[in-house]
Design a protein around this motif. Structure first.
Motif, PDB file in Angstrom:
ATOM      1  N   UNK A 106     -22.562   3.167 -37.471  1.00  0.00           N
ATOM      2  CA  UNK A 106     -21.940   1.848 -37.450  1.00  0.00           C
ATOM      3  C   UNK A 106     -23.027   0.807 -37.232  1.00  0.00           C
ATOM      4  N   UNK A 107     -23.225  -0.055 -38.210  1.00  0.00           N
ATOM      5  CA  UNK A 107     -24.235  -1.094 -38.108  1.00  0.00           C
ATOM      6  C   UNK A 107     -25.319  -0.901 -39.142  1.00  0.00           C
ATOM      7  N   UNK A 108     -25.469  -1.876 -40.040  1.00  0.00           N
ATOM      8  CA  UNK A 108     -26.410  -1.741 -41.156  1.00  0.00           C
ATOM      9  C   UNK A 108     -27.628  -2.624 -41.039  1.00  0.00           C
ATOM     10  N   UNK A 109     -28.078  -2.893 -39.804  1.00  0.00           N
ATOM     11  CA  UNK A 109     -29.361  -3.551 -39.641  1.00  0.00           C
ATOM     12  C   UNK A 109     -30.482  -2.570 -39.926  1.00  0.00           C
ATOM     13  N   UNK A 125     -23.606  14.867 -45.175  1.00  0.00           N
ATOM     14  CA  UNK A 125     -23.034  13.577 -45.555  1.00  0.00           C
ATOM     15  C   UNK A 125     -23.172  12.572 -44.423  1.00  0.00           C
ATOM     16  N   UNK A 126     -23.627  11.373 -44.773  1.00  0.00           N
ATOM     17  CA  UNK A 126     -23.765  10.280 -43.816  1.00  0.00           C
ATOM     18  C   UNK A 126     -23.049   9.064 -44.392  1.00  0.00           C
ATOM     19  N   UNK A 127     -22.202   8.435 -43.580  1.00  0.00           N
ATOM     20  CA  UNK A 127     -21.510   7.212 -43.980  1.00  0.00           C
ATOM     21  C   UNK A 127     -22.061   6.070 -43.127  1.00  0.00           C
ATOM     22  N   UNK A 128     -22.571   5.047 -43.781  1.00  0.00           N
ATOM     23  CA  UNK A 128     -23.097   3.870 -43.092  1.00  0.00           C
ATOM     24  C   UNK A 128     -22.110   2.727 -43.272  1.00  0.00           C
ATOM     25  N   UNK A 129     -21.573   2.218 -42.169  1.00  0.00           N
ATOM     26  CA  UNK A 129     -20.568   1.153 -42.202  1.00  0.00           C
ATOM     27  C   UNK A 129     -21.217  -0.148 -41.761  1.00  0.00           C
ATOM     28  N   UNK A 130     -21.135  -1.159 -42.630  1.00  0.00           N
ATOM     29  CA  UNK A 130     -21.747  -2.462 -42.348  1.00  0.00           C
ATOM     30  C   UNK A 130     -20.728  -3.559 -42.579  1.00  0.00           C
ATOM     31  N   UNK A 131     -20.492  -4.398 -41.553  1.00  0.00           N
ATOM     32  CA  UNK A 131     -19.466  -5.441 -41.668  1.00  0.00           C
ATOM     33  C   UNK A 131     -19.878  -6.554 -42.632  1.00  0.00           C
ATOM     34  N   UNK A 132     -21.169  -6.820 -42.766  1.00  0.00           N
ATOM     35  CA  UNK A 132     -21.629  -7.818 -43.726  1.00  0.00           C
ATOM     36  C   UNK A 132     -21.507  -7.279 -45.145  1.00  0.00           C
ATOM     37  N   UNK A 133     -21.740  -8.145 -46.131  1.00  0.00           N
ATOM     38  CA  UNK A 133     -21.562  -7.720 -47.516  1.00  0.00           C
ATOM     39  C   UNK A 133     -22.745  -6.929 -48.064  1.00  0.00           C
ATOM     40  N   UNK A 134     -23.781  -6.737 -47.248  1.00  0.00           N
ATOM     41  CA  UNK A 134     -24.917  -5.920 -47.649  1.00  0.00           C
ATOM     42  C   UNK A 134     -25.677  -5.472 -46.410  1.00  0.00           C
ATOM     43  N   UNK A 135     -26.439  -4.404 -46.550  1.00  0.00           N
ATOM     44  CA  UNK A 135     -27.219  -3.907 -45.414  1.00  0.00           C
ATOM     45  C   UNK A 135     -28.446  -4.792 -45.209  1.00  0.00           C
ATOM     46  N   UNK A 136     -29.038  -4.656 -44.047  1.00  0.00           N
ATOM     47  CA  UNK A 136     -30.215  -5.447 -43.607  1.00  0.00           C
ATOM     48  C   UNK A 136     -30.134  -6.907 -44.077  1.00  0.00           C
ATOM     49  N   UNK A 137     -29.066  -7.618 -43.701  1.00  0.00           N
ATOM     50  CA  UNK A 137     -28.905  -8.995 -44.180  1.00  0.00           C
ATOM     51  C   UNK A 137     -30.038  -9.922 -43.770  1.00  0.00           C
ATOM     52  N   UNK A 138     -30.580  -9.762 -42.565  1.00  0.00           N
ATOM     53  CA  UNK A 138     -31.687 -10.623 -42.142  1.00  0.00           C
ATOM     54  C   UNK A 138     -32.918 -10.388 -43.003  1.00  0.00           C
ATOM     55  N   UNK A 139     -33.146  -9.136 -43.380  1.00  0.00           N
ATOM     56  CA  UNK A 139     -34.293  -8.822 -44.217  1.00  0.00           C
ATOM     57  C   UNK A 139     -34.107  -9.377 -45.622  1.00  0.00           C
ATOM     58  N   UNK A 140     -32.866  -9.446 -46.111  1.00  0.00           N
ATOM     59  CA  UNK A 140     -32.596 -10.047 -47.424  1.00  0.00           C
ATOM     60  C   UNK A 140     -33.063 -11.495 -47.453  1.00  0.00           C
ATOM     61  N   UNK A 141     -32.872 -12.188 -46.346  1.00  0.00           N
ATOM     62  CA  UNK A 141     -33.275 -13.596 -46.279  1.00  0.00           C
ATOM     63  C   UNK A 141     -34.786 -13.737 -46.226  1.00  0.00           C
ATOM     64  N   UNK A 142     -35.437 -12.877 -45.429  1.00  0.00           N
ATOM     65  CA  UNK A 142     -36.874 -13.019 -45.199  1.00  0.00           C
ATOM     66  C   UNK A 142     -37.712 -12.285 -46.242  1.00  0.00           C
ATOM     67  N   UNK A 143     -37.292 -11.076 -46.611  1.00  0.00           N
ATOM     68  CA  UNK A 143     -38.062 -10.233 -47.525  1.00  0.00           C
ATOM     69  C   UNK A 143     -37.107  -9.506 -48.470  1.00  0.00           C
ATOM     70  N   UNK A 144     -36.597 -10.194 -49.493  1.00  0.00           N
ATOM     71  CA  UNK A 144     -35.614  -9.560 -50.388  1.00  0.00           C
ATOM     72  C   UNK A 144     -36.139  -8.305 -51.078  1.00  0.00           C
ATOM     73  N   UNK A 145     -37.454  -8.257 -51.366  1.00  0.00           N
ATOM     74  CA  UNK A 145     -38.023  -7.063 -51.996  1.00  0.00           C
ATOM     75  C   UNK A 145     -37.895  -5.852 -51.082  1.00  0.00           C
ATOM     76  N   UNK A 146     -38.168  -6.038 -49.802  1.00  0.00           N
ATOM     77  CA  UNK A 146     -38.059  -4.931 -48.854  1.00  0.00           C
ATOM     78  C   UNK A 146     -36.606  -4.526 -48.646  1.00  0.00           C
ATOM     79  N   UNK A 147     -35.711  -5.512 -48.621  1.00  0.00           N
ATOM     80  CA  UNK A 147     -34.289  -5.214 -48.470  1.00  0.00           C
ATOM     81  C   UNK A 147     -33.792  -4.368 -49.643  1.00  0.00           C
ATOM     82  N   UNK A 148     -34.235  -4.720 -50.856  1.00  0.00           N
ATOM     83  CA  UNK A 148     -33.842  -3.945 -52.033  1.00  0.00           C
ATOM     84  C   UNK A 148     -34.381  -2.527 -51.949  1.00  0.00           C
TER      85      UNK A 148
END
Length: 392
Positions: free
Chosen positions: A153-156, A172-195
């Protein structure tokens, strides 16, 4: 004799201790100063390599250093703090000999934080975290006998790294993230790394579910906000932390996450300092509270130790001036992402940089020198190879 009391057995305590010993060596030798560590755990858990331990790349014992080994010049008490009396300058605790107390001339609060499991119905008592005594060992014990997927639980960045590590051990591993994508802070700062994080999760077969929350947990399953039910006997929460509250410190200023608000010198009250997950420490340049992670706790803990030594010498403390380094995550040997002073790194370079950094800050050299060889040896022997493949 003047007494410095350090609460907790984590990064803040360890690095405050190191700074104190370097600056008060003579006073400690002459018996003029005593360092006392109060901790509910008997070991220092080095969380930097938690992903490697979960993935089976490092033995858990290598990352758990007995506090008496890590801080040989301190008197270590295995105990739980029950109350701090700021007026009497006294710490009350419950130890192996019952309820006791001791006075202090300087107090360091490094008690860290815990995931707020009570925020989800039924998760307290069923969900695991990796911050409390024995938590990592319990997780390893559970994944040896898997009944259904493991739910993270938590996709940071921490949740993503642990989901990837678990995928090397369980089907099997299920990752549950309340935001619309994982590592949302990293998407803002480093989108290449988030991808790259998303790509690695896909490679490892992690079932990523974004835009949903865990709303209830029962024995054997969790229910998500979209109505779906995931059968599992292991739920790991990586949803951020709430500072551990110590009775007696209620009147001290706190932020909205329960963290003690520090001055620029890391004071929270006269002769009381704090840092790490228990504290809200302002960034020296922006003034925004720094991230709750190991590096900030290490650097702030070192500054706390310096300032305590200065206070014992009757000198004013100095401001915390560390500006940060970056962040990193591993997805197996040779696979990593790192943000180094704003420079995005991936693959072998990111992985090696991360390993080198954590090896540098391990509590003892004898343990640190064993890490690189152990990682390579276990990676070569791991099965199935595709899950822990070395990139070429």
């Amino acid at each position: 004799m003047r007494r410095v009391v350090l609460l907790g057995g984590g990064y803040v305590t360890l690095h405050a201790y190191g700074a104190l010993v370097r600056r008060l060596r003579g006073a400690l030798r002459r018996g003029e100063v005593e360092i006392v560590v109060l901790s509910a755990d008997t070991v220092h858990n080095f969380h930097g390599f938690t992903g490697e331990v979960v993935a089976g790349l490092l033995p858990i014992a290598l990352t758990q250093t007995p506090l008496t080994e890590a801080m040989p010049r301190a008197r270590v008490l295995h105990a739980r703090v029950t109350r701090v009396d700021l007026v009497a300058r006294r710490v009350h605790y419950s130890g192996v000999d019952g309820d006791e107390d001791l006075t202090y001339d300087a107090l360091v609060v490094g008690t860290g934080g815990r995931e707020p499991l009570d925020a989800v119905d039924g998760l307290a008592g069923r969900g695991l975290t990796l911050r409390g005594p024995g938590d990592l060992a319990e997780l390893l014990q559970r994944v040896r006998v898997v009944d259904g997927p493991v739910v993270v639980v938590g996709g940071g960045l921490a949740g993503v790294e642990l989901a990837a590590a678990l995928a090397a051990r369980v089907p099997q591993v299920v990752l549950v993230q309340s935001a619309d994508r994982v590592v949302p802070a990293l998407h803002t700062e480093q989108p290449r790394l988030a991808a790259r994080c998303t790509t690695e999760l896909s490679r490892l077969g992690v079932d990523v579910r974004t835009g949903v929350r865990v709303v209830a947990a029962e024995d054997g399953s969790v229910t998500l906000s979209d109505g779906s039910v995931v059968r599992t006997h292991t739920v790991l929460a990586t949803t951020g932390q709430r500072a551990v509250a110590l009775p007696g410190l209620e009147r001290l200023p706190r932020d909205d996450r329960g963290r003690l608000v520090t001055t620029r010198e890391l004071l929270v009250a006269p002769d009381v300092w704090s840092a790490g997950d228990a504290a809200s420490v302002a960034h020296p340049r922006s003034g925004i509270p720094v991230t709750a992670n190991a590096l900030w706790a290490i650097k702030a803990g070192d500054q706390v130790g310096r300032n305590v030594a200065r206070a014992l010498a009757g000198r004013p403390g100095r401001r915390f001036r560390y500006l940060g380094l970056g962040q990193a995550a591993s997805f197996g040997v040779g696979r990593g992402v790192a943000d180094l002073y704003g420079l995005p790194l991936t693959g072998w370079v990111a992985w090696a940089m991360r390993v080198g950094f954590f090896v540098r800050f391990m509590p003892t050299r004898s343990r640190a020198v064993r890490v690189p060889g152990e990682l390579i040896r276990r990676a070569r022997a791991a099965q199935p190879p595709a899950r822990l493949a070395v990139t070429r």
